[in-house]
Design a protein around this motif. Structure first.
Motif, PDB file in Angstrom:
ATOM      1  N   PRO A  39       0.947  -1.221  -0.158  1.00 20.19           N
ATOM      2  CA  PRO A  39       0.156  -0.056   0.213  1.00 20.19           C
ATOM      3  C   PRO A  39       0.901   1.367   0.244  1.00 20.19           C
ATOM      4  O   PRO A  39       0.444   2.177  -0.542  1.00 20.19           O
ATOM      5  CB  PRO A  39      -0.727  -0.152   1.370  1.00 20.19           C
ATOM      6  CG  PRO A  39      -0.659  -1.657   1.734  1.00 20.19           C
ATOM      7  CD  PRO A  39       0.486  -2.171   1.127  1.00 20.19           C
ATOM      8  N   LEU A  40       2.015   1.200   0.398  1.00 21.10           N
ATOM      9  CA  LEU A  40       2.786   2.383   0.543  1.00 21.10           C
ATOM     10  C   LEU A  40       3.255   2.920  -1.059  1.00 21.10           C
ATOM     11  O   LEU A  40       3.222   4.027  -1.071  1.00 21.10           O
ATOM     12  CB  LEU A  40       4.299   2.104   1.117  1.00 21.10           C
ATOM     13  CG  LEU A  40       5.291   2.921   1.142  1.00 21.10           C
ATOM     14  CD1 LEU A  40       4.775   4.356   2.256  1.00 21.10           C
ATOM     15  CD2 LEU A  40       6.709   2.565   1.727  1.00 21.10           C
ATOM     16  N   TYR A  41       3.200   2.063  -1.946  1.00 18.69           N
ATOM     17  CA  TYR A  41       3.332   2.273  -3.127  1.00 18.69           C
ATOM     18  C   TYR A  41       2.230   2.358  -4.383  1.00 18.69           C
ATOM     19  O   TYR A  41       2.284   2.256  -5.432  1.00 18.69           O
ATOM     20  CB  TYR A  41       4.336   1.483  -3.935  1.00 18.69           C
ATOM     21  CG  TYR A  41       5.885   1.438  -3.253  1.00 18.69           C
ATOM     22  CD1 TYR A  41       6.628   2.618  -3.216  1.00 18.69           C
ATOM     23  CD2 TYR A  41       6.140   0.439  -2.293  1.00 18.69           C
ATOM     24  CE1 TYR A  41       8.075   2.708  -2.186  1.00 18.69           C
ATOM     25  CE2 TYR A  41       7.223   0.442  -1.580  1.00 18.69           C
ATOM     26  CZ  TYR A  41       8.229   1.595  -1.843  1.00 18.69           C
ATOM     27  OH  TYR A  41       9.551   1.532  -1.117  1.00 18.69           O
ATOM     28  N   GLN A  42       1.087   2.442  -3.604  1.00 19.84           N
ATOM     29  CA  GLN A  42      -0.215   2.320  -4.102  1.00 19.84           C
ATOM     30  C   GLN A  42      -0.403   3.658  -5.204  1.00 19.84           C
ATOM     31  O   GLN A  42      -0.814   3.345  -6.162  1.00 19.84           O
ATOM     32  CB  GLN A  42      -1.341   2.449  -3.241  1.00 19.84           C
ATOM     33  CG  GLN A  42      -2.682   2.518  -3.641  1.00 19.84           C
ATOM     34  CD  GLN A  42      -3.912   2.454  -2.727  1.00 19.84           C
ATOM     35  OE1 GLN A  42      -3.575   1.894  -1.709  1.00 19.84           O
ATOM     36  NE2 GLN A  42      -5.070   3.000  -3.335  1.00 19.84           N
ATOM     37  N   GLY A  43       0.220   4.762  -4.915  1.00 20.45           N
ATOM     38  CA  GLY A  43       0.179   5.891  -5.866  1.00 20.45           C
ATOM     39  C   GLY A  43       1.400   6.097  -6.675  1.00 20.45           C
ATOM     40  O   GLY A  43       1.304   6.768  -7.449  1.00 20.45           O
TER      41      GLY A  43
END
Length: 337
Positions: A280-284
């Motif tokens: 989720p940390l790299y979701q963007g």
């Protein structure tokens, strides 16, 4: 899972802890005279992991003195070498007239055929111990014995490679099959032999097979450390190890476990990209940016390789892993990515 025995002092009454552990250590290593000032409140945690004839054991405990006397050597000698990778703490090893201090990130060594005394500092310590029969080491005993007692660092070279191997095996022991144990023990014996040979500058005494295996392991460690660099390719890997591309391919044919050098590099990059896509940390962070940060120069090549490896495109994998709706686009990359 590899065969493993766990000992934790908290499972025993305080009065029995030290004596029970002393018995275990005599079986793990060789009969020893163990002493401590904390016998009535002794704390220890140890796992004995069997790699065929080799034993690896992570150990944490209170300060202890280990003595193997001439009488104990005469009465029982399993003909083994011992190495300890010191993770935390310090101590002193005495063998004959020689005394060597050791501290974190050092290896200390001993020989069941020679009397010794090891005194840990007045604090708890943590090690990963290795017990390896002399017959398994790919060095003549007269050569290997000269390395015993010398101070050896785990910060670089073969010492660092051996430390990485020990950390991985002890951390992931549950992921291996019992049949993997003897193979891992063979790799460990080769690494220890290469470490000793490097210490003594005695590489000529190693077998060609051990040279090849040790070099292949060094190359694999190099690839793991540098896989995110998009400039890393097969010629660069060969050049970094002063070998030809054709010899690199031959090494992996012999020692690569069925994977080519290019396949090993791609597997490292894909597994890291896959982990980022599910985080989720790299979701963007857009998929092509994740591909780039994991060493892929072309987004289309990454997508094809990912689909071939995992059965779906990277964007679909991300949606599935994060529970996103189809068509949802990243809105912003996390700072510092």
């Amino acid at each position: 899972m590899l065969p493993e025995v766990t000992f934790h002092s908290s499972a025993l009454p305080p009065a029995d802890r030290f004596e029970c552990w002393r018995t275990l250590m005599s079986e793990t290593h060789a009969p020893m005279d163990l002493r401590t000032e904390n016998a009535h409140e002794f704390w220890v945690r140890q796992r004995n992991i069997s790699l065929g004839e080799v034993t690896v054991y992570p150990l944490e405990c209170n300060p202890v003195t280990f003595r193997r006397t001439p009488k104990l050597v005469r009465n029982s000698d399993p003909e083994a070498y011992h190495l300890s990778l010191v993770k935390r703490g310090a101590g002193v090893v005495t063998m004959g007239r020689e005394t060597h201090a050791h501290s974190a990130f050092d290896y200390h060594t001993s020989d069941t055929s020679r009397p010794f005394e090891i005194i840990s500092a007045r604090e708890s310590f943590e090690i990963i111990g290795i017990e390896i029969p002399k017959a398994l080491l790919p060095l003549p005993p007269r050569i290997a014995g000269q390395a015993i007692g010398q101070r050896i660092s785990s910060r670089d070279g073969m010492g660092a490679l051996l430390a990485t191997f020990l950390d991985q095996v002890t951390r992931d022991s549950h992921t291996y099959q019992p049949a993997d144990g003897p193979r891992l023990g063979g790799v460990l014996a080769d690494l220890v032999g290469s470490l000793f040979a490097g210490v003594l500058d005695a590489d000529r005494s190693l077998t060609p097979e051990t040279h090849r295996r040790a070099l292949t392991l060094r190359i694999m460690a190099f690839i793991r450390s540098n896989a995110d660099d998009p400039r890393l390719d097969i010629p660069a890997i060969a050049a970094a190890h002063h070998i030809s591309v054709s010899y690199l391919h031959r090494l992996f044919q012999r020692e690569g476990g069925g994977v080519t050098a290019a396949g090993f590099l791609q597997r490292q990059r894909l597994s890291r990209a896959r982990r980022d896509l599910a985080d989720p940390l790299y979701q963007g962070l857009p998929v092509h940016c994740i591909a780039a940060r994991r060493g892929f120069s072309h987004a289309s090549a990454f997508s094809r390789a990912f689909r071939d490896a995992y059965g779906m495109p990277p964007a679909a994998f991300r949606r599935q892993s994060l529970g996103l709706q189809a068509g949802r686009e990243p809105v912003a990359a996390p700072q510092g990515s």
